[in-house]
Design a protein around this motif. Structure first.
Motif, PDB file in Angstrom:
ATOM      1  N   UNK A  23       0.832  -1.209   0.000  1.00 60.28           N
ATOM      2  CA  UNK A  23       0.000   0.000   0.000  1.00 60.28           C
ATOM      3  C   UNK A  23       0.873   1.268   0.000  1.00 60.28           C
ATOM      4  N   UNK A  24       1.921   1.242   0.850  1.00 61.16           N
ATOM      5  CA  UNK A  24       2.822   2.408   0.937  1.00 61.16           C
ATOM      6  C   UNK A  24       3.518   2.649  -0.389  1.00 61.16           C
ATOM      7  N   UNK A  25       3.986   1.552  -1.008  1.00 55.84           N
ATOM      8  CA  UNK A  25       4.694   1.686  -2.293  1.00 55.84           C
ATOM      9  C   UNK A  25       3.748   2.259  -3.352  1.00 55.84           C
TER      10      UNK A  25
ATOM     11  N   UNK B 244       4.867   5.954  -3.953  1.00 57.78           N
ATOM     12  CA  UNK B 244       5.845   5.866  -5.038  1.00 57.78           C
ATOM     13  C   UNK B 244       5.149   5.779  -6.397  1.00 57.78           C
ATOM     14  N   UNK B 245       3.908   5.301  -6.366  1.00 58.09           N
ATOM     15  CA  UNK B 245       3.203   5.084  -7.626  1.00 58.09           C
ATOM     16  C   UNK B 245       2.347   6.268  -8.046  1.00 58.09           C
ATOM     17  N   UNK B 246       1.908   7.056  -7.064  1.00 56.70           N
ATOM     18  CA  UNK B 246       0.988   8.154  -7.395  1.00 56.70           C
ATOM     19  C   UNK B 246       1.674   9.507  -7.354  1.00 56.70           C
ATOM     20  N   UNK B 247       1.241  10.361  -8.274  1.00 51.72           N
ATOM     21  CA  UNK B 247       1.720  11.756  -8.251  1.00 51.72           C
ATOM     22  C   UNK B 247       0.697  12.540  -7.436  1.00 51.72           C
ATOM     23  N   UNK B 248       1.083  12.919  -6.262  1.00 53.51           N
ATOM     24  CA  UNK B 248       0.112  13.572  -5.378  1.00 53.51           C
ATOM     25  C   UNK B 248      -0.225  14.991  -5.816  1.00 53.51           C
TER      26      UNK B 248
END
Lengths: 378, 557
Positions: free
Chosen positions: B85-87, B91-95
């Motif tokens: 979930x953290x990754x 790391x996967x989403x552009x906030x």
């Protein structure tokens, strides 16, 4: 102890503590951190922006200086009345600007406009300065002031005291905007907190507090800075996410806003220049540098945009300041305006440029044909 | 998010109100604190939340495996799920593709779906690599648990320490080692090695939270603490927002139990918490930030190693700058700690003391018992004592001390000046230990103590020159100027004037703390004097604070 007695005792103690805290805070500030008390008496004008309150006299007191500010019946910082009609043979210079232009930090005879006038008169030019500067004005308000008031004085030269804060002020005022690169009028009025001030200024107690109490000054300045630099920009971004959404990251978004600021500023200045040409006046910009240290002065004028379309005559005194490295040209402990020495250098520099460029001659210099110039007084 | 920013003030007020409104369930409070801590840390850079989440999971899994022999399937699933979930999230989403706005005062959340996911190969590889590692660990885990008890315990301890030190090595020391290697090869062999420095950004607070999690796992290994079953508690222990950026480095034995019981706040705790925050802000914004101007102006011309400047002839000015730095670094760091302790106290937690009047220390050992207590005690418990401490004669004691202080210096920063500072401190402590080995430990008279304090203060100032200098040339220039040209100038007088102006109240207050033997002497004073002290400190923060909210120096460590 009876309950009522206890309650009264608590109330008395609370009141005492509150009064004591206010008194002690005032004493603390006077001893350890004296504030720059710079009351600003402005009122709404008929044309929807701020103007100086007429026939006013008040003191500016800072750790560096104590000066008296006086305005005439038209709200101009002057000791005499200035009629609209220009006496024959007299050259008139209308000055537009903010607190720098108004001569904050120095007595009226030491302002750079007075120094400029003296220097011109020494060279045999009979001239009169009409200083329409109002503390807090940006270029948008200066353009309106010139249209509504400045041209009534039949100026031969319009001098605009430009400061880096104008970039932000022009956006904040929202009086003008750019649409497809063209300058368009947006808001009809810009009167931030003026209504409230008008009400408050009627009270003599409020005027006394504003002119004498360091605690009040501290609280007001903190609150104003919070609203001006934190709350309003946040609200502006939240209510108009388009500007930031266009850019992939925050720094790019900031660059978009800054670029817009610079283009808007140049467009307003260009409009002022066009208005001057149509009224038969020359136009000169004084670029007031930012102070970093006694040896470092920085220009924030939008030179890049200026270079694209060089129509203006701009005087930047950075080079003149370099010759006085180490001397106090800006008030360092208080509000950062010019010292009398700073004013003298700027005033004499301006006079030299005006003489050399013939800006007070009958001929109107339309820099469209010969390209603009960046001038230094050296 | 920095403690001295408006953003933090708003953030904390919101957290405080919601936190105490959930007081009936401490688990919900913990959940809120964890979310708040992730927001707090992610405010700076969301991507680095992955590191902190992985650090939490490694500590959780290793501690359980050491203590219980094996994790249950549920625990493993929870840990793996948390990691993935953290990754995915960090790391996967552009906030920055998610925007909150208030058009016409109506809250609106807009998502730029086309830009929401990182689409570059680098991110895919990194994300898939971490997920693959998680799967691999899950597959090999049952085999690892079949190891003999002693071997298994050691394996998971070493695994945890290796992971933490690798992360620290990559993010904090990689550029330093590459640069040193390049310089070394160039100076020895005359070959210019064209290695690209990776330009790695160091995550704020990485040294603090890695040491904190390492300490927890080592405690479990030593059986001084039991492994915690709750991943939420461990994640919160690693990320707890008052401590995550600059400590104090807490121990599992003191902080974790506080997460596992309901919290209450009394009016005296509230008062003390607020006082600690205001006092911390005073130290940071009034003393440290204002003295920073003197320090930076004096040191800046020497910061560039290429600039060969003449030795200044007014050594007293440089001395004033060193004194100013001594107070700046102390007030910057202890101010942060005070605010952290105050914030934690307002949330119902007791956080350990990190500074105990260090400039009243009478000798180097005493100084390290008072300065950055959480780090010095960490190094003592997890490095110095395991190395043998003072048990095997003078030579080995000296060696252990030097190793400990050398690493202490390196912990502070990836630069040779920090290493030298560590060596300098090591020499001082070793010398003191050697010279006072046979002393009777009698308390000296007050005037002897005063002289010892003054002497020790100057010794620590000598160390601060190494600490602040960006290159060794600066150290030489400062030493020469102070020792050979100790003349006064108007600038020196002005520097001393500012030093006295900003420090007199701090020194007076600390003198009272020292004389009364309590760090909170206010409670013993009559209410009217208390009121005046509060007023003085609040008014100083409001009127004398440097504008702009400067960053804390220790964020760099």
């Amino acid at each position: 102890m009876r309950l009522t007695t206890w309650i009264w005792q608590r109330i008395a103690k609370t009141l005492f503590v509150a009064a004591y805290c206010l008194l002690a805070a005032e004493v603390f500030l006077r001893v350890f951190a004296p504030q720059s008390i710079l009351p600003r008496y402005v009122r709404p004008t008929d044309y929807g922006i701020r103007g100086n309150e007429p026939n006013c006299s008040y003191w500016h007191v800072t750790p560096d200086y104590r000066i008296n500010i006086r305005t005439n019946s038209k709200g101009i910082r002057a000791d005499s009345e200035i009629p609209y009609e220009k006496p024959p043979g007299l050259k008139r210079i209308v000055v537009l600007g903010d607190s720098f232009g108004m001569g904050y930090g120095v007595d009226i005879q030491d302002t750079f406009t007075s120094q400029m006038q003296k220097a011109l008169e020494k060279n045999g030019i009979r001239c009169e300065v009409v200083n329409l500067s109002v503390s807090g004005h940006g270029n948008a308000e200066e353009l309106i002031t010139l249209r509504e008031e400045g041209f009534r004085y039949e100026p031969d030269l319009v001098l605009l005291a430009w400061h880096g804060s104008d970039l932000d002020d022009n956006i904040r005022a929202d009086l003008f905007g750019l649409e497809d690169g063209r300058l368009v009028r947006r808001g009809k009025t810009y009167l931030p907190a003026t209504k409230l001030q008008e009400v408050l200024f009627r009270s003599k107690i409020y005027r006394f507090v504003g002119e004498h109490l360091h605690l009040y000054t501290l609280v007001r300045d903190k609150a104003a800075n919070l609203v001006k630099y934190k709350i309003l920009p946040t609200i502006r971004i939240l209510s108009n996410p388009a500007s930031s959404a266009q850019s992939p990251n925050e720094s790019d978004a900031t660059e978009v806003v800054l670029e817009y600021q610079r283009h808007l500023t140049i467009a307003i200045l260009e409009e002022i220049r066009q208005q001057c040409i149509s009224h038969g006046a020359n136009f000169l910009i004084l670029d007031i540098p930012f102070w970093r240290s006694r040896t470092e002065h920085i220009s924030k004028f939008p030179w890049e945009e200026f270079a694209e379309d060089r129509h203006f005559t701009v005087f930047c005194p950075v080079e003149s300041f370099k010759q006085h490295n180490g001397k106090i040209l800006y008030w360092e402990r208080s509000d950062g305006h010019f010292t009398p020495l700073g004013c003298r250098i700027v005033g004499e520099g301006l006079a030299k440029i005006i003489l050399e460029s013939g800006l007070l001659s009958e001929e109107i210099l339309d820099n469209d044909t010969d390209g603009g110039e960046v001038l230094t007084a050296d | 998010m920095s403690f001295n920013s408006i953003a933090f003030e708003v953030f904390f007020v919101i957290v405080f109100v919601f936190y105490w409104s959930l007081r009936r369930s401490y688990r919900l409070q913990n959940l809120l604190l964890l979310a708040a801590s992730y927001v707090f840390y992610g405010w700076w850079d969301v991507r680095f939340l992955v590191l902190i989440a992985l650090s939490s999971v490694v500590a959780y899994c290793c501690a359980l495996s050491i203590d219980r022999g094996q994790m249950t399937g549920k625990q493993r699933a929870r840990a793996s799920g948390f990691c993935i979930l953290a990754v995915m999230l960090f790391l996967g989403l552009k906030w920055n593709a998610v925007k909150f706005s208030l058009p016409k005062w109506r809250p609106l959340l807009t998502v730029d779906w086309n830009n929401l996911v990182y689409a570059d190969a680098q991110h895919y590889i990194l994300t898939l690599g971490i997920i693959a590692a998680i799967v691999l660990i899950n597959i090999s885990y049952p085999f690892l648990c079949r190891l003999r008890d002693n071997h298994r315990r050691k394996f998971f301890l070493v695994f945890s320490i290796t992971i933490n030190l690798t992360v620290l090595g990559i993010f904090k020391y990689c550029n330093f080692f590459v640069d040193t290697f390049r310089t070394l090869v160039h100076s020895i062999a005359g070959i210019s090695v064209n290695t690209e420095t990776l330009n790695i950004i160091m995550p704020i607070g990485i040294s603090f939270y890695t040491f904190q999690t390492m300490g927890y796992v080592i405690d479990v290994y030593r059986r001084t603490s039991q492994a915690n079953d709750s991943l939420l508690d461990i994640a919160l222990f690693t990320t707890f927002f008052p401590l995550v950026l600059s400590g104090p480095i807490e121990r599992g034995t003191t902080l974790l139990p506080q997460f596992q019981k309901p919290r209450a706040i009394k009016s005296c705790d509230l008062r003390e918490g607020i006082w600690l925050i205001i006092w911390g802000l005073y130290k940071k914004m009034v003393v440290a930030d204002n003295l920073a101007k003197i320090v930076n102006t004096t040191f800046a011309p020497f910061d560039n190693p290429a600039s060969a400047l003449a030795v200044p002839q007014d050594g007293i000015r440089l001395l004033a700058a060193i004194y100013a730095f001594a107070f700046q670094i102390y007030c910057d760091f202890s101010g942060y700690t005070d605010i952290a302790r105050g914030v934690a106290q307002l949330l119902g937690f007791n956080v350990r003391l990190n500074f105990n009047l260090p400039y009243f220390a009478r000798n180097p050992s005493d100084f390290w018992r008072r300065w950055h207590i959480s780090l010095s005690s960490w190094l003592r418990d997890y490095l110095y004592i395991p190395l043998g401490g003072s048990r095997y004669g003078l030579c080995k004691t000296a060696r252990n001390m030097m190793v400990t202080f050398l690493l202490c210096g390196l912990w502070h920063g990836a630069a040779w000046t920090f290493v030298l500072w560590g060596v300098f401190q090591g020499i001082l402590v070793t010398l003191h230990h050697t010279l006072t080995r046979n002393s009777d430990g009698e308390t000296p008279r007050w005037w002897v103590s005063a002289i010892q304090c003054a002497f020790m203060f100057h010794l620590s100032c000598a160390g601060w020159v190494l600490f602040r200098a960006r290159n060794l040339n600066t150290v030489g220039v400062f030493s020469q100027s102070i020792l050979l040209h100790p003349s006064l100038s108007t600038e020196a007088t002005s520097c001393f004037g500012k030093l006295v102006f900003y420090c007199w109240f701090l020194v007076l207050f600390q003198a009272i703390q020292g004389l009364t033997g309590t760090l909170n002497p206010l409670s013993r004073l009559p209410w009217f004097i208390r009121l005046n002290v509060w007023l003085f400190v609040i008014m100083s923060v409001l009127s004398l604070a440097e504008s702009g909210g400067k960053e804390f120096v220790y964020f760099a460590f």
